[in-house]
Enzyme design. Structure first.
Site, PDB file in Angstrom:
ATOM      1  CG  HIS A 163      -1.953  -1.034   1.273  1.00  0.00           C
ATOM      2  ND1 HIS A 163      -2.845  -1.263   0.248  1.00  0.00           N
ATOM      3  CD2 HIS A 163      -2.230  -1.957   2.226  1.00  0.00           C
ATOM      4  CE1 HIS A 163      -3.632  -2.290   0.575  1.00  0.00           C
ATOM      5  NE2 HIS A 163      -3.273  -2.727   1.775  1.00  0.00           N
TER       6      HIS A 163
HETATM    7  O1  V1P Z   1      -9.898   0.649   7.302  1.00  0.00           O
HETATM    8  C1  V1P Z   1      -8.861   1.289   7.474  1.00  0.00           C
HETATM    9  C2  V1P Z   1      -8.775   2.797   7.500  1.00  0.00           C
HETATM   10  C3  V1P Z   1      -8.788   3.398   8.852  1.00  0.00           C
HETATM   11  N1  V1P Z   1     -10.005   4.186   8.490  1.00  0.00           N
HETATM   12  C4  V1P Z   1      -9.788   5.586   8.420  1.00  0.00           C
HETATM   13  C5  V1P Z   1     -10.043   3.491   7.185  1.00  0.00           C
HETATM   14  N2  V1P Z   1      -7.672   0.667   7.636  1.00  0.00           N
HETATM   15  C6  V1P Z   1      -7.513  -0.756   7.638  1.00  0.00           C
HETATM   16  C7  V1P Z   1      -6.143  -1.026   7.027  1.00  0.00           C
HETATM   17  C8  V1P Z   1      -5.953  -2.415   6.549  1.00  0.00           C
HETATM   18  C9  V1P Z   1      -4.516  -2.578   6.008  1.00  0.00           C
HETATM   19  C10 V1P Z   1      -4.232  -3.909   5.325  1.00  0.00           C
HETATM   20  C11 V1P Z   1      -2.770  -4.031   4.965  1.00  0.00           C
HETATM   21  C12 V1P Z   1      -2.408  -5.199   4.052  1.00  0.00           C
HETATM   22  O2  V1P Z   1      -3.062  -5.154   2.811  1.00  0.00           O
HETATM   23  C13 V1P Z   1      -0.890  -5.200   3.714  1.00  0.00           C
HETATM   24  C14 V1P Z   1       0.049  -5.321   4.835  1.00  0.00           C
HETATM   25  O3  V1P Z   1      -2.769  -6.420   4.627  1.00  0.00           O
HETATM   26  C15 V1P Z   1      -7.600  -1.239   9.043  1.00  0.00           C
HETATM   27  C16 V1P Z   1      -8.394  -2.248   9.573  1.00  0.00           C
HETATM   28  C17 V1P Z   1      -9.337  -3.092   8.855  1.00  0.00           C
HETATM   29  N3  V1P Z   1     -10.087  -3.893   9.578  1.00  0.00           N
HETATM   30  O4  V1P Z   1      -9.421  -3.065   7.663  1.00  0.00           O
HETATM   31  N4  V1P Z   1      -6.897  -0.732  10.064  1.00  0.00           N
HETATM   32  C18 V1P Z   1      -7.240  -1.420  11.179  1.00  0.00           C
HETATM   33  N5  V1P Z   1      -8.135  -2.359  10.887  1.00  0.00           N
HETATM   34  C19 V1P Z   1      -6.697  -1.162  12.502  1.00  0.00           C
HETATM   35  C20 V1P Z   1      -7.280  -1.741  13.619  1.00  0.00           C
HETATM   36  C21 V1P Z   1      -6.748  -1.475  14.883  1.00  0.00           C
HETATM   37  C22 V1P Z   1      -5.641  -0.628  15.024  1.00  0.00           C
HETATM   38  C23 V1P Z   1      -5.073  -0.051  13.896  1.00  0.00           C
HETATM   39  C24 V1P Z   1      -5.596  -0.314  12.640  1.00  0.00           C
HETATM   40 ZN    ZN Z   2      -4.033  -7.255   3.291  1.00  0.00          ZN
END
Ligand code: V1P
Ligand code: ZN
Ligand code: CA
Length: 379
Positions: free
Chosen positions: A142
């Site tokens: 990303h």
């Molecule tokens: O959904 C979001 C953003 C935060 N909001 C503003 C929208 N972020 C996701 C990021 C997922 C990243 C995936 C990375 C990869 O593709 C490559 C290494 O796997 C996110 C999520 C989710 N459930 O999608 N961030 C978090 N959860 C999160 C939870 C707790 C603490 C910090 C981040």
């Molecule tokens: Zn992923």
């Protein structure tokens, strides 16, 4: 442990450094570098070091990272720490740091370690002294030129592909992480020398929100970006069938001189962030299938948030690239209790409750559309 009966005996190079597993994104953050330590312990205790060369890669230099990223963003990444972040309020906001991409202790060192491994792995392939190079610490798809995104700060994949492009005319990028490989797609959106293919969950809402089937590339790169949007709960047989059909056609049409495969393990069933239902065997089948083309192959990690299964998956896939069939009973490691209660390489998925929302008609339509796109590549 036994080798698979086949004539292809590729030389495999494996990149790892124990310290990469010791970084912490923070208390409640789902990205856990410790999964890399679990993976290395399983790989070594299965004896896979007998089937490949193991390298402790050097850190990427700032100049190497600047081959893709902007000066001011890297300057900030290099200087900011948890203790001085209050001096960087403006940059913190400008570069979109936050909960997904926190500033943690050793962040810059972590970036240099995982990126250095991908760059060295790419150079090893170019030198012709290995057929397959593996870096489970990389695959952070990303990260953008000017900012971090989705747990990724430096885009090691783009850096590795830029290396490969110095020598190989065409590079194919394949991404089986459940998230869209947006950073890699964006970097090569306008070139016909890199084709990117991402399989991911897509509904306009799921992170990062991009990856619609009609994002095709632009200018010279038009039709050289492929997106395969999928819905919750996709199962082994539909995924494998779709993957084989699409990748067979892509390999025949694009004829890459090297392949980069991002193996994010968050597409497995029971992942903490993912919503697919793949078994480790099916995920590994994608690796086996890409290896079967006998083209120089760079294998990278990526997402994966149920860390006991990430370690199992990447260990199984290390076995696959080596052509070694691993016994289902896990070897002993100091981390044995992570793998309770079954202590197996292939745990059962029977506790998964997600329903497959991908109808046969939906998958057929997706396959038809992306294969049609390939007709414009020919000639
Ligand atoms: O959904 C979001 C953003 C935060 N909001 C503003 C929208 N972020 C996701 C990021 C997922 C990243 C995936 C990375 C990869 O593709 C490559 C290494 O796997 C996110 C999520 C989710 N459930 O999608 N961030 C978090 N959860 C999160 C939870 C707790 C603490 C910090 C981040
Ligand atoms: Zn992923
Ligand atoms: Ca993907």
């Amino acid at each position: 442990t036994d080798t698979v009966a086949e004539h292809y005996r590729p030389k495999v190079s494996y990149y790892m450094r124990e310290e990469t597993g010791n970084f912490h994104y923070g208390e409640r953050h789902p990205m856990k570098p410790h999964r890399l330590t679990l993976t290395n312990h399983l790989v070594l205790n299965y004896g896979l070091h007998n089937y490949m060369d193991i390298y402790a890669p050097r850190r990427a230099t700032e100049d190497e990272i600047l081959a893709f990223h902007s000066d001011d963003y890297i300057d900030f990444l290099k200087r900011v720490t948890p203790d001085n972040v209050e001096l960087f309020q403006e940059e913190f906001t400008r570069f979109n740091m936050g909960d997904d991409c926190p500033i943690f202790d050793g962040m810059w060192d972590f970036c240099r370690l995982y990126s250095g491994a991908s760059i060295e792995a790419a150079r090893k392939l170019i030198s012709g002294t290995t057929d397959i190079a593996v870096n489970w610490t990389g695959g952070l798809h990303h990260a953008k030129k000017f900012e971090p995104s989705g747990f990724c700060y430096v885009n090691d994949i783009v850096l590795a592909i830029l290396q490969l492009l110095r020598y190989y005319p065409r590079v194919l990028y394949v991404d089986i992480d459940i998230h869209h490989g947006d950073g890699v797609q964006e970097a090569f959106y306008a070139t016909d020398r890199v084709m990117t293919v991402s399989f991911h969950k897509y509904n306009g809402d799921f992170f990062p929100g991009t990856g619609a089937i009609d994002e095709l590339g632009r200018d010279l790169g038009k039709y050289y970006t492929m997106n395969v949007p999928l819905q919750d709960g996709i199962d082994d047989s539909s995924y494998i069938q779709l993957f084989r059909n699409i990748m067979t056609a892509v390999m025949e049409t694009f004829r890459p001189s090297a392949v980069v495969l991002q193996c994010g393990a968050d597409s497995l069933g029971l992942d903490r962030l993912g919503v697919f239902n793949l078994s480790i065997a099916a995920h590994g089948e994608c690796v086996r299938f890409m290896r079967s083309f006998k083209v120089p192959l760079l294998v990278l990690g990526g997402g994966g948030y149920t860390i006991r299964n990430v370690a199992r998956c990447w260990t199984h896939e290390t076995g696959i690239v080596c052509g070694v069939k691993l016994p289902d009973s896990l070897p002993n490691t100091v981390y044995r209790e992570f793998f309770a209660p079954d202590y197996k390489l292939h745990p059962s998925l029977t506790t998964s409750k997600v329903v497959n929302q991908n109808s046969k008609q939906y998958l057929q339509a997706v396959q038809y559309k992306v294969l049609e796109q390939l007709r414009y590549l020919k000639g």
